[in-house]
Design a protein around this motif. Structure first.
Motif, PDB file in Angstrom:
ATOM      1  N   GLN A  56       0.833  -1.193  -0.015  1.00 42.20           N
ATOM      2  CA  GLN A  56      -0.101   0.058   0.057  1.00 42.20           C
ATOM      3  C   GLN A  56       0.807   1.211   0.018  1.00 42.20           C
ATOM      4  OE1 GLN A  56      -3.412  -0.127   2.838  1.00 42.20           O
ATOM      5  NE2 GLN A  56      -2.666  -2.215   3.250  1.00 42.20           N
ATOM      6  N   GLN A  57       2.085   1.268   0.727  1.00 40.88           N
ATOM      7  CA  GLN A  57       2.681   2.454   1.051  1.00 40.88           C
ATOM      8  C   GLN A  57       3.489   2.546  -0.493  1.00 40.88           C
ATOM      9  OE1 GLN A  57       6.806   2.079   2.530  1.00 40.88           O
ATOM     10  NE2 GLN A  57       6.546   3.913   3.769  1.00 40.88           N
ATOM     11  N   GLU A  58       3.829   1.526  -1.115  1.00 40.64           N
ATOM     12  CA  GLU A  58       4.581   1.846  -2.510  1.00 40.64           C
ATOM     13  C   GLU A  58       3.681   2.317  -3.490  1.00 40.64           C
ATOM     14  OE1 GLU A  58       6.154  -2.163  -3.543  1.00 40.64           O
ATOM     15  OE2 GLU A  58       7.779  -1.786  -2.057  1.00 40.64           O
ATOM     16  N   GLU A  59       2.383   1.849  -3.379  1.00 42.69           N
ATOM     17  CA  GLU A  59       1.398   2.190  -4.565  1.00 42.69           C
ATOM     18  C   GLU A  59       1.261   3.675  -4.054  1.00 42.69           C
ATOM     19  OE1 GLU A  59      -2.696   0.609  -6.165  1.00 42.69           O
ATOM     20  OE2 GLU A  59      -2.872   1.259  -3.821  1.00 42.69           O
ATOM     21  N   ILE A  60       0.851   4.191  -3.005  1.00 44.40           N
ATOM     22  CA  ILE A  60       0.573   5.360  -2.805  1.00 44.40           C
ATOM     23  C   ILE A  60       1.782   6.435  -3.363  1.00 44.40           C
ATOM     24  CG2 ILE A  60      -0.090   7.181  -1.186  1.00 44.40           C
ATOM     25  CD1 ILE A  60      -2.274   5.411  -2.061  1.00 44.40           C
ATOM     26  N   TRP A  61       2.985   5.750  -2.649  1.00 43.39           N
ATOM     27  CA  TRP A  61       4.172   6.741  -3.207  1.00 43.39           C
ATOM     28  C   TRP A  61       4.423   6.812  -4.506  1.00 43.39           C
ATOM     29  CZ3 TRP A  61       7.109  10.199  -0.860  1.00 43.39           C
ATOM     30  CH2 TRP A  61       8.518  10.498  -1.494  1.00 43.39           C
ATOM     31  N   ASN A  62       4.357   5.770  -5.200  1.00 48.10           N
ATOM     32  CA  ASN A  62       4.312   5.855  -6.706  1.00 48.10           C
ATOM     33  C   ASN A  62       3.334   6.751  -7.217  1.00 48.10           C
ATOM     34  OD1 ASN A  62       6.456   4.130  -6.638  1.00 48.10           O
ATOM     35  ND2 ASN A  62       5.245   2.266  -7.054  1.00 48.10           N
ATOM     36  N   LYS A  63       2.260   7.008  -6.725  1.00 52.49           N
ATOM     37  CA  LYS A  63       1.302   7.915  -7.380  1.00 52.49           C
ATOM     38  C   LYS A  63       1.580   9.321  -7.057  1.00 52.49           C
ATOM     39  CE  LYS A  63      -2.888   4.918  -7.448  1.00 52.49           C
ATOM     40  NZ  LYS A  63      -3.951   4.637  -6.908  1.00 52.49           N
ATOM     41  N   LEU A  64       2.354   9.610  -5.794  1.00 49.83           N
ATOM     42  CA  LEU A  64       2.733  10.758  -5.459  1.00 49.83           C
ATOM     43  C   LEU A  64       3.934  11.100  -6.450  1.00 49.83           C
ATOM     44  CD1 LEU A  64       2.480  10.621  -1.436  1.00 49.83           C
ATOM     45  CD2 LEU A  64       1.064  11.818  -3.052  1.00 49.83           C
ATOM     46  N   VAL A  65       4.915  10.392  -6.393  1.00 44.04           N
ATOM     47  CA  VAL A  65       6.006  10.626  -7.363  1.00 44.04           C
ATOM     48  C   VAL A  65       5.482  10.892  -8.871  1.00 44.04           C
ATOM     49  CG1 VAL A  65       8.073   9.645  -8.499  1.00 44.04           C
ATOM     50  CG2 VAL A  65       7.538   9.262  -6.018  1.00 44.04           C
ATOM     51  N   ALA A  66       4.607  10.272  -9.431  1.00 41.46           N
ATOM     52  CA  ALA A  66       4.061  10.611 -10.732  1.00 41.46           C
ATOM     53  C   ALA A  66       3.501  11.888 -10.829  1.00 41.46           C
ATOM     54  CB  ALA A  66       3.238   9.444 -11.028  1.00 41.46           C
ATOM     55  N   ALA A  67       2.817  12.278  -9.872  1.00 42.48           N
ATOM     56  CA  ALA A  67       2.167  13.721  -9.771  1.00 42.48           C
ATOM     57  C   ALA A  67       3.122  14.728  -9.767  1.00 42.48           C
ATOM     58  CB  ALA A  67       1.199  13.744  -8.490  1.00 42.48           C
ATOM     59  N   HIS A  68       4.031  14.444  -8.822  1.00 39.04           N
ATOM     60  CA  HIS A  68       5.271  15.494  -8.758  1.00 39.04           C
ATOM     61  C   HIS A  68       5.887  15.638 -10.384  1.00 39.04           C
ATOM     62  CE1 HIS A  68       8.778  17.726  -7.964  1.00 39.04           C
ATOM     63  NE2 HIS A  68       9.575  16.455  -7.959  1.00 39.04           N
ATOM     64  N   PRO A 111     -12.451   6.509   4.273  1.00 38.97           N
ATOM     65  CA  PRO A 111     -11.076   5.668   4.637  1.00 38.97           C
ATOM     66  C   PRO A 111     -10.077   5.524   3.434  1.00 38.97           C
ATOM     67  CG  PRO A 111     -12.969   4.208   3.756  1.00 38.97           C
ATOM     68  CD  PRO A 111     -13.469   5.423   3.854  1.00 38.97           C
ATOM     69  N   ALA A 112     -10.574   6.356   2.547  1.00 35.59           N
ATOM     70  CA  ALA A 112      -9.504   6.407   1.402  1.00 35.59           C
ATOM     71  C   ALA A 112      -7.948   7.099   1.626  1.00 35.59           C
ATOM     72  CB  ALA A 112     -10.106   7.397   0.173  1.00 35.59           C
ATOM     73  N   ASP A 113      -7.120   6.582   1.205  1.00 33.72           N
ATOM     74  CA  ASP A 113      -5.706   6.962   1.368  1.00 33.72           C
ATOM     75  C   ASP A 113      -5.342   8.222   0.057  1.00 33.72           C
ATOM     76  OD1 ASP A 113      -5.031   5.558   3.485  1.00 33.72           O
ATOM     77  OD2 ASP A 113      -4.738   3.856   2.253  1.00 33.72           O
ATOM     78  N   ILE A 114      -6.007   8.057  -0.958  1.00 36.45           N
ATOM     79  CA  ILE A 114      -5.843   8.800  -2.136  1.00 36.45           C
ATOM     80  C   ILE A 114      -6.962   9.061  -2.844  1.00 36.45           C
ATOM     81  CG2 ILE A 114      -4.875   7.266  -3.831  1.00 36.45           C
ATOM     82  CD1 ILE A 114      -2.558   9.517  -4.202  1.00 36.45           C
ATOM     83  N   HIS A 115      -7.269  10.358  -3.444  1.00 37.81           N
ATOM     84  CA  HIS A 115      -8.308  10.462  -4.584  1.00 37.81           C
ATOM     85  C   HIS A 115      -7.929  10.588  -5.575  1.00 37.81           C
ATOM     86  CE1 HIS A 115     -11.252  10.826  -1.333  1.00 37.81           C
ATOM     87  NE2 HIS A 115     -10.821  11.874  -0.696  1.00 37.81           N
ATOM     88  N   PRO A 116      -8.508  10.305  -6.755  1.00 35.87           N
ATOM     89  CA  PRO A 116      -8.181  10.202  -8.118  1.00 35.87           C
ATOM     90  C   PRO A 116      -7.764  11.798  -8.467  1.00 35.87           C
ATOM     91  CG  PRO A 116     -10.014   8.483  -7.897  1.00 35.87           C
ATOM     92  CD  PRO A 116      -9.702   9.362  -6.650  1.00 35.87           C
ATOM     93  N   ILE A 117      -6.800  11.952  -9.221  1.00 34.13           N
ATOM     94  CA  ILE A 117      -6.385  13.250  -9.610  1.00 34.13           C
ATOM     95  C   ILE A 117      -7.574  13.930 -10.561  1.00 34.13           C
ATOM     96  CG2 ILE A 117      -4.784  14.766 -11.032  1.00 34.13           C
ATOM     97  CD1 ILE A 117      -2.667  13.050  -9.766  1.00 34.13           C
ATOM     98  N   PRO A 145       7.962  17.267  -3.482  1.00 30.20           N
ATOM     99  CA  PRO A 145       6.910  18.200  -2.999  1.00 30.20           C
ATOM    100  C   PRO A 145       5.326  17.610  -3.216  1.00 30.20           C
ATOM    101  CG  PRO A 145       8.514  19.225  -4.690  1.00 30.20           C
ATOM    102  CD  PRO A 145       8.624  17.641  -4.544  1.00 30.20           C
ATOM    103  N   SER A 146       4.583  18.214  -2.332  1.00 35.36           N
ATOM    104  CA  SER A 146       3.138  17.426  -2.420  1.00 35.36           C
ATOM    105  C   SER A 146       2.232  18.616  -2.789  1.00 35.36           C
ATOM    106  CB  SER A 146       2.775  17.019  -1.104  1.00 35.36           C
ATOM    107  OG  SER A 146       1.444  16.760  -0.838  1.00 35.36           O
ATOM    108  N   ILE A 147       1.702  18.632  -3.857  1.00 32.53           N
ATOM    109  CA  ILE A 147       0.857  19.747  -4.561  1.00 32.53           C
ATOM    110  C   ILE A 147      -0.446  19.504  -4.194  1.00 32.53           C
ATOM    111  CG2 ILE A 147       2.536  19.863  -6.391  1.00 32.53           C
ATOM    112  CD1 ILE A 147       0.869  18.540  -8.360  1.00 32.53           C
ATOM    113  N   PRO A 148      -1.269  20.575  -4.613  1.00 29.28           N
ATOM    114  CA  PRO A 148      -2.876  20.559  -4.070  1.00 29.28           C
ATOM    115  C   PRO A 148      -3.480  19.637  -4.846  1.00 29.28           C
ATOM    116  CG  PRO A 148      -2.059  22.954  -4.417  1.00 29.28           C
ATOM    117  CD  PRO A 148      -0.826  21.821  -4.817  1.00 29.28           C
ATOM    118  N   SER A 149      -3.257  19.077  -5.825  1.00 29.21           N
ATOM    119  CA  SER A 149      -4.198  18.198  -6.691  1.00 29.21           C
ATOM    120  C   SER A 149      -3.590  16.745  -6.668  1.00 29.21           C
ATOM    121  CB  SER A 149      -4.026  18.658  -8.204  1.00 29.21           C
ATOM    122  OG  SER A 149      -2.713  18.591  -8.957  1.00 29.21           O
ATOM    123  N   ASP A 150      -2.537  16.580  -5.945  1.00 26.46           N
ATOM    124  CA  ASP A 150      -1.865  14.977  -5.893  1.00 26.46           C
ATOM    125  C   ASP A 150      -2.901  13.916  -5.370  1.00 26.46           C
ATOM    126  OD1 ASP A 150      -1.733  15.111  -3.066  1.00 26.46           O
ATOM    127  OD2 ASP A 150       0.411  15.660  -3.242  1.00 26.46           O
TER     128      ASP A 150
END
Length: 363
Positions: free
Chosen positions: A6-18, A57-63, A292-297
């Motif tokens: 789960q951590q890897e999945e969320i982290w990869n999405k944050l890296v992609a958003a950045h 309970p979501a960890d991330i919302h779709p961009i 960086p963590s941006i408003p839309s990540d």
């Protein structure tokens, strides 16, 4: 999925958003480095339905859903771990459970460091005037509004544990992000400019200035239910970054392996006034670089209502109104004194219970 997956999945999405935001800068399309205006923030606060923030309970919302953050919009995020010290044999009381279980390490976490509102720029007269108009003189003179959110992943299809920490309600004068402690509780005293916002929040919780910790302690990192369920009244972060760091550029330079914070716990409301009952229970260490963590990540942290804690410990609600006298002579109720400033002073005094030292001494 396991906590690690789960951590890897969320982290990869944050890296992609950045990466996408960086590419947008190169092509001169709109980046997400700007801060929302103070008017936009207040309008968003007034129209937002906070039931989702308190229950989702979501960890991330779709961009693609376009849920840009207006509060804490810009930040720095990294992977981290929470190391808990063993419960000392010579200490009275009951150990905490779940993700705060003594002697355990929550290896798979994500931590986000942000400012609730845009830091003041002394050269931006137009923006400063707007800030004073909407927030009041004292808030408008603040240099920073530090906030920290930690997400601790759990296995067995159990939702992540989330902890949120804030500092002074009207911000701080220092530009150093790590200048002061942060706490899961905000004192009940409130400047006039923030009272209308507090009134809005009271539609969702009787105690909107207090955040719950019971969910954090209900299940451990493997998603197993706690047998001897117990949770603290509130939690406090003490910064441990040497020489501090200005927000945001210097915070982004913090490397993996950095001891960011010590974690302190107050076991119950009646212990708040006595610094000798404050407990240093663990530490937070980064395990990746900062990005960086941006408003839309899309990164999302559930805010747990204190009402949920009161369901398990109903006597706490009345104990909040207990009158106490602090070592300094200040008098008030537990609700009016419990917050970052009190615990920062108690930590500086050094009379707290250090689980790490006490465990080593008893072994």
């Amino acid at each position: 999925m396991s906590a690690r997956e789960q951590q890897e999945e969320i982290w990869n999405k944050l890296v992609a958003a950045h990466a996408q935001n960086t590419e947008s800068s190169k092509s001169k399309t709109k980046r997400q480095d700007d801060w929302p205006s103070y008017n936009d923030v207040l309008q968003d606060v007034r129209k937002t339905d906070y039931n989702e923030i308190l229950t989702c309970p979501a960890d991330i919302h779709p961009i693609s859903e376009g849920r840009d953050k207006t509060i804490c919009p810009q930040g720095a995020v990294c992977c981290a771990k929470l190391e808990l010290f063993s419960f000392p044999n010579n200490i009275k009381g009951k150990p905490y459970s779940g993700l705060l279980g003594p002697g355990s390490t929550a290896e798979h976490c994500i931590i986000r460091l942000s400012s609730a509102l845009q830091p003041m720029n002394s050269n931006d007269n137009k923006n400063n005037k707007l800030a004073k108009m909407f927030l009041g003189k004292r808030l408008a003179s603040a240099k920073l509004f530090p906030a920290v959110a930690i997400k601790l992943f759990r296995g067995n299809r159990i939702e992540s544990g989330n902890i949120l920490f804030l500092g002074c309600k009207v911000g701080q004068e220092e530009e150093d992000f790590f200048a002061h402690c942060l706490c899961t509780q905000i004192t009940s005293s409130m400047p006039a400019t923030l009272k209308p916002i507090l009134k809005l929040f009271k539609k969702y919780s009787a105690t909107p200035l207090l955040l719950g910790n019971s969910n954090l302690c209900a299940f451990d990192m493997d998603g197993e239910m706690s047998n001897d369920f117990n949770f603290p009244f509130c939690l406090t972060l003490r910064p441990r970054v040497e020489n501090g760091a200005r927000f945001l550029d210097e915070v982004l330079d913090i490397p993996a392996g950095t001891h960011l914070y010590d974690l302190f716990a107050s076991p119950d409301p009646l212990s708040v006034a006595d610094g000798r009952k404050l407990q240093r229970i663990g530490r937070i260490v980064t395990t990746s670089e900062m990005i960086p963590s941006i408003p839309s990540d899309g990164l999302f942290f559930r805010h747990q209502k204190k009402d949920e804690d009161f369901q398990f410990k109903p006597h706490w609600k009345s104990e909040l109104q207990t009158k106490v006298t602090l070592r300094t002579g200040r008098k008030g109720t537990v609700a009016s004194v419990a917050g970052w400033k009190l615990f920062e002073h108690q930590i500086a005094d050094g009379g707290y219970i250090d689980f790490e030292e006490a465990s080593e001494g008893s072994s």
